[in-house]
Design a protein around this motif. Structure first.
Motif, PDB file in Angstrom:
ATOM      1  N   LYS A  38      11.183  -4.078   1.565  1.00 39.31           N
ATOM      2  CA  LYS A  38      11.170  -3.036   2.597  1.00 39.31           C
ATOM      3  C   LYS A  38      10.583  -1.720   2.088  1.00 39.31           C
ATOM      4  O   LYS A  38       9.870  -1.027   2.819  1.00 39.31           O
ATOM      5  CB  LYS A  38      12.565  -2.820   3.167  1.00 39.31           C
ATOM      6  CG  LYS A  38      13.591  -2.284   2.198  1.00 39.31           C
ATOM      7  CD  LYS A  38      14.911  -2.032   2.909  1.00 39.31           C
ATOM      8  CE  LYS A  38      15.923  -1.372   1.973  1.00 39.31           C
ATOM      9  NZ  LYS A  38      17.181  -1.064   2.676  1.00 39.31           N
ATOM     10  N   LYS A  39      10.876  -1.356   0.827  1.00 42.34           N
ATOM     11  CA  LYS A  39      10.327  -0.100   0.308  1.00 42.34           C
ATOM     12  C   LYS A  39       8.820  -0.201   0.137  1.00 42.34           C
ATOM     13  O   LYS A  39       8.084   0.741   0.457  1.00 42.34           O
ATOM     14  CB  LYS A  39      10.988   0.259  -1.025  1.00 42.34           C
ATOM     15  CG  LYS A  39      10.552   1.624  -1.545  1.00 42.34           C
ATOM     16  CD  LYS A  39      11.323   2.055  -2.781  1.00 42.34           C
ATOM     17  CE  LYS A  39      10.860   3.429  -3.266  1.00 42.34           C
ATOM     18  NZ  LYS A  39      11.592   3.866  -4.474  1.00 42.34           N
ATOM     19  N   ASP A  41       6.880  -2.087   1.889  1.00 39.63           N
ATOM     20  CA  ASP A  41       6.331  -2.079   3.247  1.00 39.63           C
ATOM     21  C   ASP A  41       6.190  -0.642   3.759  1.00 39.63           C
ATOM     22  O   ASP A  41       5.196  -0.301   4.406  1.00 39.63           O
ATOM     23  CB  ASP A  41       7.244  -2.885   4.177  1.00 39.63           C
ATOM     24  CG  ASP A  41       6.605  -3.146   5.526  1.00 39.63           C
ATOM     25  OD1 ASP A  41       5.529  -3.765   5.568  1.00 39.63           O
ATOM     26  OD2 ASP A  41       7.170  -2.709   6.549  1.00 39.63           O
ATOM     27  N   GLU A  42       7.168   0.195   3.439  1.00 43.92           N
ATOM     28  CA  GLU A  42       7.098   1.598   3.845  1.00 43.92           C
ATOM     29  C   GLU A  42       5.956   2.320   3.133  1.00 43.92           C
ATOM     30  O   GLU A  42       5.244   3.124   3.734  1.00 43.92           O
ATOM     31  CB  GLU A  42       8.429   2.293   3.536  1.00 43.92           C
ATOM     32  CG  GLU A  42       9.590   1.805   4.387  1.00 43.92           C
ATOM     33  CD  GLU A  42      10.924   2.351   3.899  1.00 43.92           C
ATOM     34  OE1 GLU A  42      10.932   3.117   2.909  1.00 43.92           O
ATOM     35  OE2 GLU A  42      11.956   2.003   4.505  1.00 43.92           O
ATOM     36  N   MET A  43       5.790   2.016   1.839  1.00 40.54           N
ATOM     37  CA  MET A  43       4.748   2.690   1.056  1.00 40.54           C
ATOM     38  C   MET A  43       3.348   2.268   1.492  1.00 40.54           C
ATOM     39  O   MET A  43       2.418   3.076   1.523  1.00 40.54           O
ATOM     40  CB  MET A  43       4.964   2.407  -0.430  1.00 40.54           C
ATOM     41  CG  MET A  43       6.236   3.027  -0.979  1.00 40.54           C
ATOM     42  SD  MET A  43       6.658   2.481  -2.664  1.00 40.54           S
ATOM     43  CE  MET A  43       5.408   3.357  -3.628  1.00 40.54           C
ATOM     44  N   ASN A  45       2.753   0.984   4.510  1.00 41.34           N
ATOM     45  CA  ASN A  45       2.679   1.027   5.978  1.00 41.34           C
ATOM     46  C   ASN A  45       2.219  -0.325   6.511  1.00 41.34           C
ATOM     47  O   ASN A  45       1.363  -0.415   7.393  1.00 41.34           O
ATOM     48  CB  ASN A  45       1.754   2.146   6.455  1.00 41.34           C
ATOM     49  CG  ASN A  45       1.918   2.432   7.941  1.00 41.34           C
ATOM     50  OD1 ASN A  45       2.936   2.080   8.545  1.00 41.34           O
ATOM     51  ND2 ASN A  45       0.910   3.052   8.541  1.00 41.34           N
ATOM     52  N   SER A  46       2.815  -1.394   5.929  1.00 36.66           N
ATOM     53  CA  SER A  46       2.497  -2.789   6.238  1.00 36.66           C
ATOM     54  C   SER A  46       1.070  -3.131   5.784  1.00 36.66           C
ATOM     55  O   SER A  46       0.323  -2.266   5.323  1.00 36.66           O
ATOM     56  CB  SER A  46       2.698  -3.105   7.717  1.00 36.66           C
ATOM     57  OG  SER A  46       4.071  -2.970   8.059  1.00 36.66           O
TER      58      SER A  46
END
Length: 305
Positions: A38-39, A41-43, A45-46
């Motif tokens: 998840k982190k 993915d945030e970094m 932005n997918s």
């Protein structure tokens, strides 16, 4: 006639068209990463279509497990069809790994072949296999290329056929290092050039799973949990240069502590989309359920590195 546009050569785009191209690009769906990343993915932005991603780690650092978990998540959550180039596992081994994940029971732990067959032929497992390998309308949920004996040119042709004929948009090469092994540097560079041409022609995404070189001593070794930079990725430098993003994994696989031994740390070392890099979380592998979890969530925040 009166609204005719100024002539521009084929392959050249006038700046007056760039804004409309930008608007079009915002409508293209991105590929989300699973909860255990998840982190990251945030970094990132997918993950965007038309990109190359590299996930690199040392031998035994859970690269294939991570790749399979990504694929498993995308089978049910990606807006695009997945294509897998399996260079370490046969189709049977790959099916076993993916089905183990789907039923959350590691089939490889069943040592007796007769017992394994009986287990696989139970109605529950057959139903779950149907659910995993086929869509509700009976179509292939994903595509696997199991080409081991042909040349790179043959494999490239198979991948392009898969993209065109099967509408595959995300291709995972696991590991790309096996393709590059023994090739001259110029041929390795040509493979990356080919990937970029496929991206441009078909707007697909490549995820390359890569090996890294062994450290010169134990303190610098990825197998003992040391961080290894992207320069250690085996093969031509074009692998990293061509990538839109690069992730390095590190795990101490010799630790006597079960949690430490089964925890892999994620570091984002290159991120062309927005420039954000650095530590991107940690994931814990549960051997029994054959699953990866975000370490912080799995431990309730009790375990941190």
């Amino acid at each position: 006639f009166y609204a005719a546009k100024s002539y521009t050569p084929a392959g050249v785009v006038g700046s007056s068209e760039l804004y409309s191209r930008l608007i079009e690009s915002t409508q293209v769906k991105k590929i989300p990463l699973p909860p255990f990343m998840k982190k990251l993915d945030e970094m990132l932005n997918s993950v965007e279509l038309g990109t190359i991603g590299v996930i690199a780690a040392g031998s035994g650092a859970a690269k294939t497990t991570v790749a399979n978990e990504l694929i498993y998540y995308w089978l049910f959550n990606s807006p695009y069809k997945i294509g897998v180039v399996s260079l370490e596992l046969t189709c049977g081994q790959y099916a076993q790994a993916m089905l183990s994940r789907h039923i959350e029971n590691k089939i490889a732990n069943i040592k007796d072949q007769t017992d394994k067959l009986k287990f696989l032929e139970t109605e529950h497992v057959k139903t779950k296999a149907e659910e995993l390998f086929k869509t509700p309308d009976g179509q292939d949920r994903f595509v696997v290329i199991d080409e081991r004996d042909g040349s790179i040119e043959v494999l490239q042709q198979k991948i392009e056929e898969m993209v065109i004929s099967c509408d595959v948009k995300v291709i995972i090469l696991d590991p790309i290092s096996d393709l590059l092994d023994g090739l001259p540097l110029d041929e390795q560079a040509n493979l990356m050039k080919w990937q970029k041409s496929i991206i441009k022609n078909y707007n697909v995404t490549f995820i390359n799973i890569a090996h890294i070189r062994k450290g010169s001593n134990n303190k610098e070794s990825a197998s003992t949990g040391a961080f290894v930079p992207e320069e250690a990725v085996i093969g031509a430098s074009q692998q990293v240069k061509s990538a839109s993003w690069v992730v390095m994994l590190q795990r101490d696989k010799y630790s006597e502590d079960d949690v430490v031994r089964n925890t892999t740390h994620i570091v984002l070392t290159k991120n062309r989309s927005n420039g954000v890099t650095g530590k991107a979380g940690s994931m814990y592998y549960c051997n029994q359920t054959h699953r990866l979890y975000d370490l912080e969530e799995w431990s309730g925040g009790r375990v941190q590195f």
